[in-house]
Design an enzyme around this catalytic site. Structure first.
Site, PDB file in Angstrom:
ATOM      1  N   ARG A 136      -2.421  16.510   7.751  1.00 60.58           N
ATOM      2  CA  ARG A 136      -3.115  15.261   8.061  1.00 60.58           C
ATOM      3  C   ARG A 136      -2.317  14.501   9.112  1.00 60.58           C
ATOM      4  NH1 ARG A 136      -3.155   9.805   4.438  1.00 60.58           N
ATOM      5  NH2 ARG A 136      -4.682   8.610   5.665  1.00 60.58           N
TER       6      ARG A 136
ATOM      7  N   HIS B 116       0.834  -1.199   0.000  1.00 59.92           N
ATOM      8  CA  HIS B 116       0.000   0.000   0.000  1.00 59.92           C
ATOM      9  C   HIS B 116       0.868   1.248   0.000  1.00 59.92           C
ATOM     10  CE1 HIS B 116       0.927  -0.897   4.208  1.00 59.92           C
ATOM     11  NE2 HIS B 116       0.748   0.401   4.486  1.00 59.92           N
TER      12      HIS B 116
END
Length: 756
Positions: free
Chosen positions: A747, A737
């Site tokens: 974030r 991933h």
């Protein structure tokens, strides 16, 4: 001579034969009708003890005449020295009109520290069996003159010494005794009766004896270890195990008042296993019938750093009680908490009737602060109740204040306990030195196996006091300062013992020197409802920016309520979990507060790694796929985070990866920061874990744009992470991933590589 011997033997044989062969049986005495029993007691004031005495008498339908009510007490401080002669004088006056009633039985007893355990029929039957005209209570200790001990008749078994707290006898004989009284009100009543009894001629002529084996009278002083409760289907009795007797009158003489309070929680019908609490609904205040709710002053005491203080104030705010009827007094002794109080005040300044804060700059002791709070209610005639609550009390029951007011007690507290422990806000008994002792029923009350309203000797942390009592029985100041005792212990001792004091308000010079009897205000704890809990203040380190995060061990319930998502448990009951990509599970985990505080903690620490390959924090010093992060270990949160994994992640693992039992261990636990200017994305990689969790700590489109995660093998992306929700996916083999670019803002995510 032989003839005389024969006649004597013959006569004995005839008497024996008659006794053996006679068909006639001895006649049992005719029972005395219960209407011919009159109870006389002395009480100058309606104390809690007197009210309890009356309740037990009314339960058995005794005929009671109270002597001296409303009269000034001149009998001395009988709890601590000689005195009580006023009782004899009042009894003497009462007997003048009863002396000629030969069939009248008079029972003279104390009232403030005495209860009935049986009825008139039983007491009269036992009195007849004694076959004397006058029967005194007996005890194993001699008072007040030990020099008289040798003058007492010796007894083969039983109590030897007279106690004047209980006397039963025929009216003419009682009258003959008390007519001999010619002393003063503050002379000793027990010494008077003792001298009458010890006179052999008077003892014979008045046919007096003592209740040596406690058939009628049980004096507790020196005999508490002989007594236990005997539970029956209709009522509870006190049983004397030394003589296997069931006394009818139980007297808490001497220093046994608190033990009597314990017994009276059950005897005669206050509580048993069949029906539970019998008197809990007596004299309730029906708030729905009142024209307006009572005014309450809430005293809040923050005496040391306390976890979850903002939540404490929120629970106070959510009490189901009209806020315009609440005045709030706060004593804060900790600079650390000034920010919490300031924020609460700014948000709720117009909610309460008034809001007063006394801060650490006032340098008040605990006792002084608590006296101040109580005085505010005492001096305000519109203050109907004073509700004292410490900052370590979490009231989870929104009806607490109403429920306590409804019970209509002078002092009453809700039972609160520390989660998973027997630690609570009351003691069931006291040791000889006045500190904690465990009563027989303590554990059952704490665990709510026995539910009711309990008369107890000590309470702390949270309680309600009637304003009228503060202005009457508890009108003295400085209740929370006494010798070297903690403030709560001082208050409880002053309330239950009410040390006698001079009548300063009396205009009479003579009465200025007279002492009043102790009031003995009863304190009650209610466990009829689940009211809340006590939190632990131990090991609370306030050096962190958000110190409550570290409370997962000390206060796990409060930690979970504050930091674990409200829908977390639905993972196991309603299947709120989602699977946006194959074997990628998405579930609610953290509250917004948990996310915010964890981010604040990291930013407060401030030493972000910068996403460099060289990393001295890990073994080998080189990170192949680096992130801009801070490790949990760096902020001293590693131990707490691993415990969180075991408590809240392991159960989810078992649900989604059936048959796999995680060790709940992780070396890499960190918070990652993505920003366009430092590190905006993460290249494709496998995690060095059996499985990984990835928790979103802030909101997309509000705090940042872009971001998300793409799983290459399945060509599946998750681009809208939810704040407080976690991904869980396999690490090493199947789930290559990457972190998608954050295009704007910042974030934050929390990551753990579990079971590496």
């Amino acid at each position: 001579m032989e003839y005389l011997k024969f006649c004597f033997v013959f006569s004995c044989w005839v008497k024996f034969a008659i006794s053996v062969y006679s068909t006639e049986t001895p006649q049992a005495p005719v029972p005395i009708p219960k209407e011919r029993l009159l109870v006389l007691t002395v009480a100058t004031e309606e104390t809690d003890g007197f009210i309890r005495f009356k309740q037990s008498a009314d339960y058995f339908n005794y005929t009671v005449k109270v002597l001296g009510m409303g009269e000034a007490w001149k009998g001395g401080d009988v709890g601590r020295s000689i005195g009580g002669g006023q009782k004899v004088r009042l009894l003497k006056e009462a007997m003048e009109g009863l002396a000629d009633q030969e069939d009248l039985v008079v029972l003279s007893v104390d009232s403030y520290d005495l209860i009935f355990a049986g009825g008139p029929e039983e007491i009269l039957r036992k009195f007849q069996q004694v076959n004397h005209k006058v029967l005194f209570a007996a005890e194993g200790l001699i008072w007040p003159d030990k020099r008289l001990a040798d003058k007492y008749p010796s007894v083969r078994s039983g109590k030897r010494y007279l106690n004047s707290g209980g006397i039963i006898g025929y009216a003419p004989y009682i009258n003959k005794i008390v007519t001999q009284w010619n002393l003063h009100d503050n002379d000793d009543d027990q010494l008077f009766y003792t001298k009458v009894y010890l006179d052999p001629l008077k003892r014979e002529s008045l046919n007096m004896t003592l209740d040596h084996k406690c058939q009628i009278f049980q004096n507790l002083n020196g005999a508490a270890d002989e007594v236990l409760l005997k539970f029956g289907t209709d009522r509870v009795r006190v049983r004397n195990t030394a003589y296997d007797s069931l006394p009818v009158v139980v007297h808490g003489n001497g220093n046994t008042k608190m033990y009597l309070n314990y017994l009276a929680n059950y005897v005669p019908n206050a509580w048993n296993y069949e029906h539970g609490c019998s008197h809990c609904d007596d004299d309730l205040v029906d708030l729905s019938q009142l024209q307006d709710y009572p005014n309450v002053l809430v005293g809040v005491f923050i005496e040391q750093p306390t976890p979850f203080l903002p939540e404490f104030f929120q629970r106070l705010l959510t009490q189901d009680y009209p806020k315009d009827k609440l005045k709030v007094f706060v004593h804060n002794n900790e600079v650390y908490h000034e920010k919490h109080i300031q924020k609460f005040w700014e948000e709720n300044r117009n909610v309460f009737n008034s809001f007063k804060v006394v801060g650490p700059e006032e340098n008040l002791s605990q006792g002084e602060a608590r006296n101040m709070g109580m005085d505010l209610c005492r001096k305000d005639t519109t203050c109907d109740y004073y509700f004292s609550i410490d900052s370590d009390v979490m009231l989870t029951n929104r009806q607490t204040l109403k429920l306590l007011i409804e019970q209509n007690r002078k002092i009453i507290g809700p039972l609160v306990t520390r989660h998973g422990k027997l630690w609570s806000n009351f003691w069931g008994a006291l040791s000889l030195d006045g500190y904690y002792a465990r009563s027989e029923d303590y554990v059952d009350i704490v665990q709510r196996k026995r539910m009711g309203v309990w008369n107890i000797p000590y309470m702390a942390h949270v309680y309600l006091v009637k304003g009228s009592s503060l202005r009457n029985e508890l009108k003295e100041r400085n209740y929370f300062v006494l010798e070297k005792l903690d403030p709560d212990m001082a208050f409880c001792r002053n309330a239950r013992e009410m040390t006698s004091h001079r009548e300063k308000d009396s205009p009479s010079p003579e009465s200025f020197h007279m002492l009043r009897p102790p009031k003995g205000v009863f304190m009650y704890i209610s466990n009829r409802h689940d009211f809340g809990r006590l939190i632990s203040k131990a090991n609370y380190n306030i050096s962190h920016y958000n110190s409550d995060l570290w409370q997962i061990f000390e206060n796990p319930v409060d930690w979970k309520e504050k930091y674990i998502h409200q829908n977390y448990t639905r993972i196991f009951t309603e299947n709120v979990m989602e699977e946006p990509c194959p074997d990628v599970f998405w579930f609610p985990l953290f509250t917004e507060k948990a996310c915010d505080e964890l981010v604040e903690e990291m930013e407060h620490y401030g030493s972000w790694s910068g996403g460099r390959h060289e990393d001295k924090r890990i073994t080998g010093g080189y990170e192949t796929v680096p992130t801009d992060d801070i490790h949990m270990k760096q902020i001293g949160f590693d131990k707490e985070w691993l415990h969180f994994i075991r408590e809240f992640i392991s159960p989810v693992t078992l649900k989604v990866f059936s048959g796999y039992y995680t060790k709940g261990y992780a070396v890499m636990n960190f918070v990652v920061k993505y920003t366009p200017g430092r590190q905006s994305y993460l290249r494709p990689h496998h995690d060095s874990s059996t499985f990984t969790i990835n928790v979103a700590l802030n909101n997309k489109d509000t705090d940042f744009q872009g971001g998300g995660c793409r799983f290459h093998r399945y060509n599946c992306s998750i681009e809208s992470p939810r704040k407080g929700w976690s991904f869980m996916h396999p690490g090493r083999l199947t789930h290559l991933h990457e972190g998608l670019p954050t295009t704007n803002g910042t974030r934050y995510i929390a990551v753990s590589f579990i079971d590496p």
